[in-house]
Design a protein around this motif. Structure first.
Motif, PDB file in Angstrom:
ATOM      1  N   ARG A  20       3.815   0.585  -7.968  1.00 36.42           N
ATOM      2  CA  ARG A  20       3.307   1.791  -7.325  1.00 36.42           C
ATOM      3  C   ARG A  20       4.458   2.796  -7.278  1.00 36.42           C
ATOM      4  NH1 ARG A  20      -1.340   2.187  -4.645  1.00 36.42           N
ATOM      5  NH2 ARG A  20      -1.474  -0.029  -4.125  1.00 36.42           N
ATOM      6  N   GLY A  45       0.805  -1.212   0.000  1.00 36.84           N
ATOM      7  CA  GLY A  45       0.000   0.000   0.000  1.00 36.84           C
ATOM      8  C   GLY A  45       0.839   1.265   0.000  1.00 36.84           C
ATOM      9  N   PRO A  46       0.207   2.408  -0.163  1.00 36.43           N
ATOM     10  CA  PRO A  46       0.915   3.694  -0.231  1.00 36.43           C
ATOM     11  C   PRO A  46       1.753   4.010   1.008  1.00 36.43           C
ATOM     12  CG  PRO A  46      -1.386   3.941  -0.877  1.00 36.43           C
ATOM     13  CD  PRO A  46      -1.221   2.542  -0.374  1.00 36.43           C
ATOM     14  N   ASP A  47       1.403   3.452   2.148  1.00 32.23           N
ATOM     15  CA  ASP A  47       2.165   3.726   3.366  1.00 32.23           C
ATOM     16  C   ASP A  47       3.449   2.900   3.457  1.00 32.23           C
ATOM     17  OD1 ASP A  47       0.223   5.510   4.133  1.00 32.23           O
ATOM     18  OD2 ASP A  47      -0.877   4.030   5.338  1.00 32.23           O
TER      19      ASP A  47
END
Length: 191
Positions: free
Chosen positions: A140, A117-119
């Motif tokens: 990503r 994920g983005p984190d």
């Protein structure tokens, strides 16, 4: 079975002769580049003269190789074994590894985990390149999610926070990683 000193000596001589021929160099050409007489070089190649370390170093330099490459044992394991990391959802085959800050690593990877994920994005100096051998890789890059499909390749600055994973099933890639990328994506390789 280990390689004896005589076998290694013969192998080094064959490597010198083979590299010289592959480069299209005559005995005179190589001798001049090494500051060794052609007759001495001929006797070195044929095994009629011992090779001193300073001669071997000069020969390696003139042939555009390293001393290590000339004297490397032929007994090295040639089978590349996978390193499974089920907790990360990755299997890695390290195809080529050049140690040190300027070195690169070429690896085939089987990715089973989804893209983080983005984190969980990471950034580091350098560039990365990969081509997808099978499946689809979700890459990503910052806010963007890019699908890289079989036969496609990606190249990007690793200063952009990034991560990659499999999209809708396992995927395989062939990647080139610099020093920092190797530490981030491949882990546990010697520095």
């Amino acid at each position: 079975m280990t390689q004896g000193d005589g076998d290694l000596d013969a192998l080094v001589r064959k490597r010198i002769r083979g590299l010289r021929a592959a480069l299209g160099m005559s005995l005179d050409d190589l001798a001049a580049a090494c500051y060794i007489s052609p007759s001495t070089l001929s006797r070195i190649e044929t095994g009629h003269r011992r090779i001193s370390l300073d001669q071997l170093t000069a020969i390696a330099r003139a042939l555009g190789t390293t001393l290590d490459a000339l004297v490397e044992s032929a007994d090295a394991d040639v089978v590349i074994r996978p390193r499974h990391e089920p907790e990360r959802g990755v299997t890695t085959w390290t195809l080529r590894h050049e140690a040190g800050p300027g070195g690169t690593t070429v690896a085939k990877m089987r990715i089973e985990r989804p893209v983080p994920g983005p984190d969980d994005l990471r950034a580091h100096p350098g560039w990365e390149w990969f081509t997808v051998l099978s499946g689809t890789i979700a890459l990503r890059l910052g806010e963007r999610l890019i699908l890289v499909e079989t036969g496609e390749a990606a190249e990007f600055s690793t200063m952009v926070p990034h991560a990659f994973g499999a999209h809708e099933g396992p995927a395989e890639l062939l990647g080139i990683f610099d020093h920092d990328g190797r530490r981030t994506h491949l882990r546990r390789l010697p520095e």
